[in-house]
Design a protein around this motif. Structure first.
Motif, PDB file in Angstrom:
ATOM      1  N   PHE A  26       0.824  -1.205   0.000  1.00 56.43           N
ATOM      2  CA  PHE A  26       0.000   0.000   0.000  1.00 56.43           C
ATOM      3  C   PHE A  26       0.861   1.259   0.000  1.00 56.43           C
ATOM      4  O   PHE A  26       0.625   2.189  -0.782  1.00 56.43           O
ATOM      5  CB  PHE A  26      -0.950   0.016   1.203  1.00 56.43           C
ATOM      6  N   LYS A  29       2.800   1.539  -3.454  1.00 59.37           N
ATOM      7  CA  LYS A  29       1.934   1.919  -4.578  1.00 59.37           C
ATOM      8  C   LYS A  29       1.383   3.331  -4.418  1.00 59.37           C
ATOM      9  O   LYS A  29       1.349   4.109  -5.379  1.00 59.37           O
ATOM     10  CB  LYS A  29       0.771   0.923  -4.730  1.00 59.37           C
ATOM     11  N   SER A  30       0.940   3.668  -3.219  1.00 53.02           N
ATOM     12  CA  SER A  30       0.380   5.006  -2.992  1.00 53.02           C
ATOM     13  C   SER A  30       1.413   6.084  -3.258  1.00 53.02           C
ATOM     14  O   SER A  30       1.122   7.092  -3.918  1.00 53.02           O
ATOM     15  CB  SER A  30      -0.129   5.134  -1.550  1.00 53.02           C
ATOM     16  N   TYR A  33       2.114   6.251  -7.032  1.00 51.32           N
ATOM     17  CA  TYR A  33       1.028   6.923  -7.760  1.00 51.32           C
ATOM     18  C   TYR A  33       1.068   8.434  -7.533  1.00 51.32           C
ATOM     19  O   TYR A  33       0.815   9.219  -8.455  1.00 51.32           O
ATOM     20  CB  TYR A  33      -0.334   6.379  -7.352  1.00 51.32           C
ATOM     21  N   TYR A  34       1.371   8.848  -6.319  1.00 50.30           N
ATOM     22  CA  TYR A  34       1.460  10.283  -6.063  1.00 50.30           C
ATOM     23  C   TYR A  34       2.618  10.901  -6.845  1.00 50.30           C
ATOM     24  O   TYR A  34       2.472  11.985  -7.435  1.00 50.30           O
ATOM     25  CB  TYR A  34       1.596  10.575  -4.568  1.00 50.30           C
ATOM     26  N   THR A 114       7.804  12.193  -0.766  1.00 56.90           N
ATOM     27  CA  THR A 114       6.461  12.621  -1.148  1.00 56.90           C
ATOM     28  C   THR A 114       6.080  13.967  -0.533  1.00 56.90           C
ATOM     29  O   THR A 114       5.012  14.499  -0.830  1.00 56.90           O
ATOM     30  CB  THR A 114       5.406  11.568  -0.746  1.00 56.90           C
ATOM     31  N   MET A 163      -1.718   3.486   7.549  1.00 59.15           N
ATOM     32  CA  MET A 163      -2.038   3.470   6.114  1.00 59.15           C
ATOM     33  C   MET A 163      -3.132   4.482   5.802  1.00 59.15           C
ATOM     34  O   MET A 163      -3.062   5.171   4.776  1.00 59.15           O
ATOM     35  CB  MET A 163      -2.436   2.056   5.676  1.00 59.15           C
ATOM     36  N   ARG A 164      -4.119   4.613   6.653  1.00 56.54           N
ATOM     37  CA  ARG A 164      -5.177   5.615   6.436  1.00 56.54           C
ATOM     38  C   ARG A 164      -4.603   7.030   6.510  1.00 56.54           C
ATOM     39  O   ARG A 164      -4.966   7.900   5.715  1.00 56.54           O
ATOM     40  CB  ARG A 164      -6.305   5.430   7.450  1.00 56.54           C
ATOM     41  N   LYS A 167      -2.699   7.674   3.293  1.00 55.65           N
ATOM     42  CA  LYS A 167      -3.658   7.912   2.201  1.00 55.65           C
ATOM     43  C   LYS A 167      -4.180   9.341   2.273  1.00 55.65           C
ATOM     44  O   LYS A 167      -4.167  10.068   1.281  1.00 55.65           O
ATOM     45  CB  LYS A 167      -4.813   6.918   2.295  1.00 55.65           C
ATOM     46  N   VAL A 170      -1.372  11.951   1.492  1.00 57.41           N
ATOM     47  CA  VAL A 170      -1.047  12.011   0.064  1.00 57.41           C
ATOM     48  C   VAL A 170      -2.174  12.709  -0.704  1.00 57.41           C
ATOM     49  O   VAL A 170      -1.914  13.539  -1.578  1.00 57.41           O
ATOM     50  CB  VAL A 170      -0.749  10.608  -0.492  1.00 57.41           C
ATOM     51  N   GLU A 171      -3.403  12.398  -0.371  1.00 57.80           N
ATOM     52  CA  GLU A 171      -4.533  13.076  -1.022  1.00 57.80           C
ATOM     53  C   GLU A 171      -4.492  14.579  -0.741  1.00 57.80           C
ATOM     54  O   GLU A 171      -4.724  15.393  -1.648  1.00 57.80           O
ATOM     55  CB  GLU A 171      -5.865  12.504  -0.533  1.00 57.80           C
TER      56      GLU A 171
END
Length: 184
Positions: A26, A29-30, A33-34, A114, A163-164, A167, A170-171
């Protein structure tokens, strides 16, 4: 130890391995993707946040540090300077390396790459290293590791929370254009 206890112990050990795999996959990949998203936005060097400008010249810096050839080194150095003052868009590798062992130190590197602040994650680095990664490694390498149900559930809750958080962070980075320099 009865059959039920033996089965529960096996499920918990399998759960640790699966939890670790989910954690590493997770985050990897996260983050990737970012980084792809930031590449897609084609921010210019002149307005990019330092971490992304660094990613865009990292390969050049690596080459520069390895060379003993002054002519080659000077050319790479000039290329780096030219990029830094240019309006050309950033372009960098979006590959995220976990080394197949996403420990606290590697996670810190991913947070930095990131642009996600490490402050709220730092207290959990020991959990990542000891309760998750070390246990997973022991189990994966065939050592019998008795893990209490409550300990596993606590680790599970903490890892899912991390992980939350990642997420959400990153969002938020994407929605606030944090890949750009902050205006003074």
């Amino acid at each position: 130890m009865g059959a039920k206890d033996i089965a529960e112990s096996a499920y918990i050990r399998a759960g640790i391995s699966m939890l670790y795999a989910h954690w590493e996959g997770f985050i990897k990949k996260s983050a990737s993707y970012y980084l792809e998203y930031v590449n897609f936005k084609k921010a210019k060097f002149s307005v990019a946040a330092d971490t992304f400008a660094y990613l865009a010249v990292k390969r050049d810096i690596d080459e520069l540090s390895k060379t003993r050839d002054h002519v080659f080194g000077l050319r790479v150095y000039r290329d780096i300077i030219k990029k830094m003052i240019s309006d050309e868009p950033l372009l960098f590798s979006t590959e995220v390396d976990t080394g197949s062992n996403l420990n606290g130190k590697r996670f810190l590197s991913i947070l930095s790459a990131t642009g996600v602040s490490e402050s709220k994650y730092e207290p959990y680095f020991n959990l990542i290293d000891e309760a998750l990664l070390a246990r997973r490694n022991e189990i994966a390498h065939g050592q019998f590791l008795p893990v209490e149900r409550d300990s596993f559930l606590e680790t599970y809750d903490d890892v899912i929370m991390l992980m939350r958080w990642f997420k959400t962070d990153v969002e938020n980075c994407a929605s606030t254009d944090s890949y750009l320099q902050k205006e003074a």
